[in-house]
Design a protein around this motif. Sequence first.
Motif, PDB file in Angstrom:
ATOM      1  N   LEU A 171      -4.557   8.695  17.410  1.00 38.43           N
ATOM      2  CA  LEU A 171      -5.030   7.748  16.398  1.00 38.43           C
ATOM      3  C   LEU A 171      -4.029   7.590  15.257  1.00 38.43           C
ATOM      4  O   LEU A 171      -4.404   7.487  14.093  1.00 38.43           O
ATOM      5  N   GLY A 172      -2.756   7.550  15.569  1.00 36.92           N
ATOM      6  CA  GLY A 172      -1.762   7.350  14.527  1.00 36.92           C
ATOM      7  C   GLY A 172      -0.413   6.961  15.089  1.00 36.92           C
ATOM      8  O   GLY A 172      -0.151   7.111  16.283  1.00 36.92           O
ATOM      9  N   GLU A 173       0.445   6.454  14.198  1.00 44.85           N
ATOM     10  CA  GLU A 173       1.780   6.035  14.599  1.00 44.85           C
ATOM     11  C   GLU A 173       2.776   6.443  13.524  1.00 44.85           C
ATOM     12  O   GLU A 173       2.509   6.296  12.325  1.00 44.85           O
ATOM     13  N   ILE A 174       3.924   6.958  13.951  1.00 46.58           N
ATOM     14  CA  ILE A 174       5.009   7.344  13.053  1.00 46.58           C
ATOM     15  C   ILE A 174       6.216   6.461  13.380  1.00 46.58           C
ATOM     16  O   ILE A 174       6.992   6.767  14.287  1.00 46.58           O
TER      17      ILE A 174
ATOM     18  N   GLU B 156      -2.301   4.652  10.227  1.00 44.30           N
ATOM     19  CA  GLU B 156      -3.602   5.108  10.705  1.00 44.30           C
ATOM     20  C   GLU B 156      -3.784   6.618  10.544  1.00 44.30           C
ATOM     21  O   GLU B 156      -2.859   7.361  10.287  1.00 44.30           O
ATOM     22  N   TRP B 157      -5.075   7.037  10.698  1.00 44.56           N
ATOM     23  CA  TRP B 157      -5.516   8.359  10.237  1.00 44.56           C
ATOM     24  C   TRP B 157      -4.749   9.503  10.864  1.00 44.56           C
ATOM     25  O   TRP B 157      -4.418  10.477  10.186  1.00 44.56           O
TER      26      TRP B 157
ATOM     27  N   THR C 182      -2.360   2.706   5.773  1.00 46.36           N
ATOM     28  CA  THR C 182      -0.923   2.932   5.838  1.00 46.36           C
ATOM     29  C   THR C 182      -0.473   3.730   4.627  1.00 46.36           C
ATOM     30  O   THR C 182      -0.992   3.534   3.526  1.00 46.36           O
ATOM     31  N   VAL C 183       0.498   4.621   4.838  1.00 44.71           N
ATOM     32  CA  VAL C 183       1.050   5.423   3.750  1.00 44.71           C
ATOM     33  C   VAL C 183       2.575   5.325   3.808  1.00 44.71           C
ATOM     34  O   VAL C 183       3.173   5.328   4.887  1.00 44.71           O
ATOM     35  N   TRP C 184       3.187   5.250   2.635  1.00 44.67           N
ATOM     36  CA  TRP C 184       4.647   5.248   2.495  1.00 44.67           C
ATOM     37  C   TRP C 184       5.033   6.526   1.752  1.00 44.67           C
ATOM     38  O   TRP C 184       4.526   6.785   0.656  1.00 44.67           O
TER      39      TRP C 184
END
Length: 534
Positions: A159-162, A176-177, A137-139
């Motif tokens: 393969l990711g969620e926003i 995710e990546w 996870t990134v903030w």
Amino acid sequence: MSPRLFTGGVIWTGREDTDAVLVDDGVVVATGADARTQGAEVTDLGGGFLMPSFGDGHAHPLYGGLEAVGPPVRACSSVDEIVLAVKQYADAHPDEEWIVGASYDGSLAPGGLFDARWLDAAVPDRPVVLRAWDYHTVWCNSAALDRAGITADTPDPVLGEIPRRDDGSVLGTLREWGATDLVMNVMPPRDEHARIDALGTAADYYLARGVTWVQDAWVEPADVATYVEAARRRALRMRFNLALYADPRHFDSQVTHFAEQRRRVDETASPLLSAHTVKFFADGVVENETGALLAPYCSGLHSHSGMRNWEGNSLAEAARRVDELGLQIHIHAIGDAAVRQALDAIEHVVAQNPPRDRRPVIAHCQLVDDADLDRFAALGAIPNMQPLWAQLDALMTVLTIPRLGADRADKQYPIRTLDTSGAALSFGSDWPVSSGAPLDGISVAASRRTSEGEPDGGWTPHEILPIQRALSAYTAAVANQAFAEHDWGVITPGASADMVWLDRDPRATEPLDLPGVGIRATYLRGAQVYRAEN
């Protein structure tokens, strides 16, 4: 280096107790009465405890070392503290184009969802990118989202969620990546000198905790180059094995380069560096609801069962191709569906490829369906588990249990069950996701309690592992995972003198007191590579 006799304390060889060890030219020569020879220099253990040094079967040392370069957010206990730490760092580093740091506690915001506007208040004019403790996870602040071109119209990537606000605008948390790469791909690369220094920072951290071998469980081509350059400069001070990252989005092109990357590492001829492994991510993490489950999450946020990174038979076939190259398979699998997929992939490899000594690894194994417990031993699959996670801490109670439900949550981390099944259980830390100190993890393995002693008697106490068995899981079992059982992991004639000197016998210590056991010194091939200050 003249022969050295270690005596004057309890010595656990990993198999039995003795009272003396003789080391010559970095190798154990003799133990017990046979070790007592004239002319050897003596190290008096002063009533302490000597044992094989620890190995870490799953960690991220380069990332851990780099954490020291950015804003110090790991110790922050609130969102306000994180924002203040970022502001102070940014003010002190006005020339840095991007502010990059790790690892914040994902349980500090409801649902683990952090808003870009909180960081905007601290740094409005430069991109800020913080990794969460889980590294899935990134903030970001708004400037970072702008640089990455992420807007309300940007669809969730493969393969990711926003995550988004109620009005559809981008919140600032990327999961995710597929999503995090949108930002990572536009960030400037770290200075190579800083990256090599970070490996030194990681070595300082590990050696002070008695660890001399680490499985770097996520290495991309630039990371291979950093390790190779560090080896060329003779800047490595402990043993590393590299796991080359297999990305399902690009695997067909990646796999053609794995042999070349291994060759580059082998050409360094460094006894401290190898690249024998390939890392797969079968799923994400429960806290993001990206861990792949056999039954849906019960948090009420969505009716879904998580995220599988490899569709259909693709993981099994990718694993087969990696195995054909003679490389070891190492699969991240958190949820019970991911663990089953990983076991199915290994079963496919065993059925399709000729017999050989594979020692495939499935890392984490947070949830394992009852029907799959005996498959590890049957397939020769090593469950590499992170014992520190098997406790009712805030992460577990705030984020994990609400997503799994109480009944399923109580089946997490079946450490003792897998061990008694005959599986070759080994331990790792996943540092810097969590503490890299083996004694911290062993404390939880042997108690299933938090540092405050909760709950009384331990959480799921039937999974408690005896201390000596836990010590073996962090020493000889990791050596077995590393195909190095004849080289280190036990103190026996012919083995490398990789040892750690503790101030007391951990086997005679209450589990909750294990983190306070002092590391007096760490030895790699008989050379003292760490000594505690008096």
